[in-house]
Design a protein around this motif. Structure first.
Motif, PDB file in Angstrom:
ATOM      1  N   SER A  56      49.529  33.932  29.889  1.00  0.00           N
ATOM      2  CA  SER A  56      48.616  33.622  29.032  1.00  0.00           C
ATOM      3  C   SER A  56      47.360  33.703  29.805  1.00  0.00           C
ATOM      4  N   VAL A  57      46.639  34.342  30.868  1.00  0.00           N
ATOM      5  CA  VAL A  57      45.807  34.584  31.825  1.00  0.00           C
ATOM      6  C   VAL A  57      44.842  35.552  31.137  1.00  0.00           C
ATOM      7  N   LYS A  58      43.289  34.542  31.810  1.00  0.00           N
ATOM      8  CA  LYS A  58      42.598  35.690  30.912  1.00  0.00           C
ATOM      9  C   LYS A  58      41.742  36.808  32.222  1.00  0.00           C
ATOM     10  N   VAL A  59      41.512  38.294  32.545  1.00  0.00           N
ATOM     11  CA  VAL A  59      41.873  39.273  33.350  1.00  0.00           C
ATOM     12  C   VAL A  59      40.498  39.748  32.950  1.00  0.00           C
ATOM     13  N   LEU A  60      40.039  40.036  33.847  1.00  0.00           N
ATOM     14  CA  LEU A  60      38.127  40.671  33.650  1.00  0.00           C
ATOM     15  C   LEU A  60      38.401  41.773  34.680  1.00  0.00           C
ATOM     16  N   GLY A  61      38.122  43.397  34.455  1.00  0.00           N
ATOM     17  CA  GLY A  61      38.096  44.141  35.256  1.00  0.00           C
ATOM     18  C   GLY A  61      36.543  44.557  35.476  1.00  0.00           C
ATOM     19  N   VAL A  62      36.021  44.277  37.062  1.00  0.00           N
ATOM     20  CA  VAL A  62      34.105  44.545  37.223  1.00  0.00           C
ATOM     21  C   VAL A  62      34.277  45.778  38.288  1.00  0.00           C
ATOM     22  N   LYS A  63      33.774  47.078  37.653  1.00  0.00           N
ATOM     23  CA  LYS A  63      33.834  47.832  38.752  1.00  0.00           C
ATOM     24  C   LYS A  63      32.856  47.561  40.062  1.00  0.00           C
ATOM     25  N   THR A  64      33.404  47.825  41.210  1.00  0.00           N
ATOM     26  CA  THR A  64      32.547  47.682  41.840  1.00  0.00           C
ATOM     27  C   THR A  64      32.905  48.344  43.286  1.00  0.00           C
ATOM     28  N   ASP A  65      31.786  48.500  43.993  1.00  0.00           N
ATOM     29  CA  ASP A  65      32.181  49.124  45.514  1.00  0.00           C
ATOM     30  C   ASP A  65      31.739  47.841  46.329  1.00  0.00           C
ATOM     31  N   VAL A  66      33.215  47.318  47.706  1.00  0.00           N
ATOM     32  CA  VAL A  66      32.150  45.957  47.852  1.00  0.00           C
ATOM     33  C   VAL A  66      32.249  46.413  48.879  1.00  0.00           C
ATOM     34  N   SER A  67      31.386  47.746  49.473  1.00  0.00           N
ATOM     35  CA  SER A  67      30.378  47.891  50.573  1.00  0.00           C
ATOM     36  C   SER A  67      28.601  47.943  50.593  1.00  0.00           C
ATOM     37  N   VAL A  68      28.976  48.067  48.768  1.00  0.00           N
ATOM     38  CA  VAL A  68      26.998  48.606  48.463  1.00  0.00           C
ATOM     39  C   VAL A  68      26.944  46.866  48.085  1.00  0.00           C
ATOM     40  N   ALA A  69      25.937  46.404  48.214  1.00  0.00           N
ATOM     41  CA  ALA A  69      25.568  44.815  48.300  1.00  0.00           C
ATOM     42  C   ALA A  69      25.199  44.801  47.085  1.00  0.00           C
ATOM     43  N   ALA A  70      24.224  45.671  45.716  1.00  0.00           N
ATOM     44  CA  ALA A  70      24.338  45.200  45.208  1.00  0.00           C
ATOM     45  C   ALA A  70      25.065  45.602  43.994  1.00  0.00           C
ATOM     46  N   ASP A  71      26.194  46.213  44.205  1.00  0.00           N
ATOM     47  CA  ASP A  71      27.528  46.155  43.585  1.00  0.00           C
ATOM     48  C   ASP A  71      28.040  44.644  43.205  1.00  0.00           C
ATOM     49  N   ILE A  72      28.088  43.821  44.775  1.00  0.00           N
ATOM     50  CA  ILE A  72      28.089  42.260  45.200  1.00  0.00           C
ATOM     51  C   ILE A  72      27.746  41.290  44.112  1.00  0.00           C
ATOM     52  N   ASP A  73      26.073  41.553  44.313  1.00  0.00           N
ATOM     53  CA  ASP A  73      25.602  40.597  42.531  1.00  0.00           C
ATOM     54  C   ASP A  73      26.091  41.265  41.907  1.00  0.00           C
ATOM     55  N   ASN A  74      25.981  42.027  41.548  1.00  0.00           N
ATOM     56  CA  ASN A  74      26.160  42.496  40.425  1.00  0.00           C
ATOM     57  C   ASN A  74      27.768  41.701  39.849  1.00  0.00           C
ATOM     58  N   LEU A  75      28.629  41.324  40.575  1.00  0.00           N
ATOM     59  CA  LEU A  75      29.751  41.115  40.590  1.00  0.00           C
ATOM     60  C   LEU A  75      29.495  39.191  40.154  1.00  0.00           C
ATOM     61  N   ARG A  76      29.138  39.068  41.554  1.00  0.00           N
ATOM     62  CA  ARG A  76      28.864  36.932  41.264  1.00  0.00           C
ATOM     63  C   ARG A  76      28.169  37.345  39.768  1.00  0.00           C
ATOM     64  N   PHE A  77      27.205  37.936  39.071  1.00  0.00           N
ATOM     65  CA  PHE A  77      26.379  37.835  37.693  1.00  0.00           C
ATOM     66  C   PHE A  77      27.199  37.926  36.792  1.00  0.00           C
ATOM     67  N   GLN A  78      28.607  38.599  36.814  1.00  0.00           N
ATOM     68  CA  GLN A  78      29.451  38.704  35.798  1.00  0.00           C
ATOM     69  C   GLN A  78      30.461  37.699  35.975  1.00  0.00           C
TER      70      GLN A  78
END
Ligand code: NDP
Length: 263
Positions: A56-78
């Motif tokens: 019953s939960v919401k699930v979001l998938g966010v394409k992220t390479d955690v070794s890349v700083a910009a991807d983590i910024d995007n993850l935070r934003f999403q």
């Protein structure tokens, strides 16, 4: 037992397969909304859709390479856009290495440092502020028994996972005053699809089946004589996320079938 996790929001790195997926499924059963991230977007989105259908939960998938700083910024934003923040962060993405110290390049060392250590640092900086606003949170680091008991063929893995354990301890001290509990889990042998793949390759050289190969590895190493199923690790993660584990702070827990040879 009600674990008191309903309607919390969890970010799980490497949540598309193996231990991360099992943790995602375990948290979804407790009513936790999920943000899963990984690099292979097709697999990630498929898994996110399946979990959402089955719970019953919401699930979001966010394409992220955690070794890349910009991807983590995007993850935070999403995460901010979808849920306004998060209560739980599971730093799980990681992988083994294979090298000798004499042969490994600076680039390889740097890559694993970014993947196992900088990712955890950057993700803490990204999500601790939301946890503070929400009155508390939980951060779990998935390191490895190799952080303490090294395997000879992967010094980079051993070293970076050991650094992750120390980072986890330092972070725990820094944020417990904000009611954020940080802990590390050090798994032993966990039977993920990747192990089957490795066994499938290596068993051929020895003229045995993949199952025979895996049984031998387990019997040679873990006193329990078998691999863990990912769900056996996930149960432990889910418990540590819950208020039932309210006095667990800054610790490292081994879930290894007895493999660690010291006390
Ligand atoms: P798997 O290889 O089964 O899954 C790894 C997950 O991490 C996948 O979702 C993968 O997705 C994701 N991932 C890998 N690299 C990145 C990256 N750079 N950025 C974002 N996501 C990434 O791993 P396991 O479940 O076996 O292991 C999970 C963790 O547990 C690891 O940190 C590992 O070191 C640790 N561990 C595992 C043990 C075991 O026996 N299995 C034992 C001890 C520790 P994608 O490839 O799409 O990015």
């Amino acid at each position: 037992m009600d674990l008191g996790l309903k309607d919390k929001v969890a970010v799980i790195t490497g949540g598309s397969v193996g231990i991360g997926l099992a943790v995602a499924e375990g948290l979804a059963r407790e009513g936790v909304h999920l943000v899963l991230c990984a690099r292979n977007e097709e697999r990630l989105l498929q898994v996110a859709e399946e979990i959402q259908k089955q719970s019953s939960v919401k699930v979001l998938g966010v394409k992220t390479d955690v070794s890349v700083a910009a991807d983590i910024d995007n993850l935070r934003f999403q995460v901010e856009k979808a849920f306004g923040g998060a209560d739980i962060l599971i730093n799980n993405a990681g992988t083994g290495s294979e090298e000798t110290i004499m042969n490994a390049s600076d680039e390889k060392w740097q890559h694993y440092w970014d993947l196992h250590v900088m990712a955890a640092i950057r993700l803490a900086r990204a999500f601790v502020p939301y946890m503070r606003k929400r009155g508390g949170g939980v951060i779990l680091h998935n390191a490895s028994i190799c952080a303490k008991q090294p395997l000879w063929y992967e010094p980079i893995y051993n070293t970076t996972k050991a650094a992750l354990v120390m980072f986890s301890k330092c972070l725990a001290n820094e944020v417990i005053g904000d009611n954020i509990r940080v802990n590390t889990i050090n798994p032993g042998l966990v039977l993920t699809p990747d192990w089957w793949k490795t066994a499938g390759i290596l068993c051929e050289k020895e003229g045995i089946t993949a199952k025979q190969y895996l049984d031998r590895i387990a019997k040679e190493n873990a006193p329990i004589g078998r691999f863990a199923a990912p769900e056996e690790l996930a149960n432990f993660f889910v418990f540590l996320c819950s208020p039932r584990a309210s006095y667990s702070v800054g610790s490292t827990y081994y879930v290894d079938g007895g493999w660690l040879k010291v006390i």
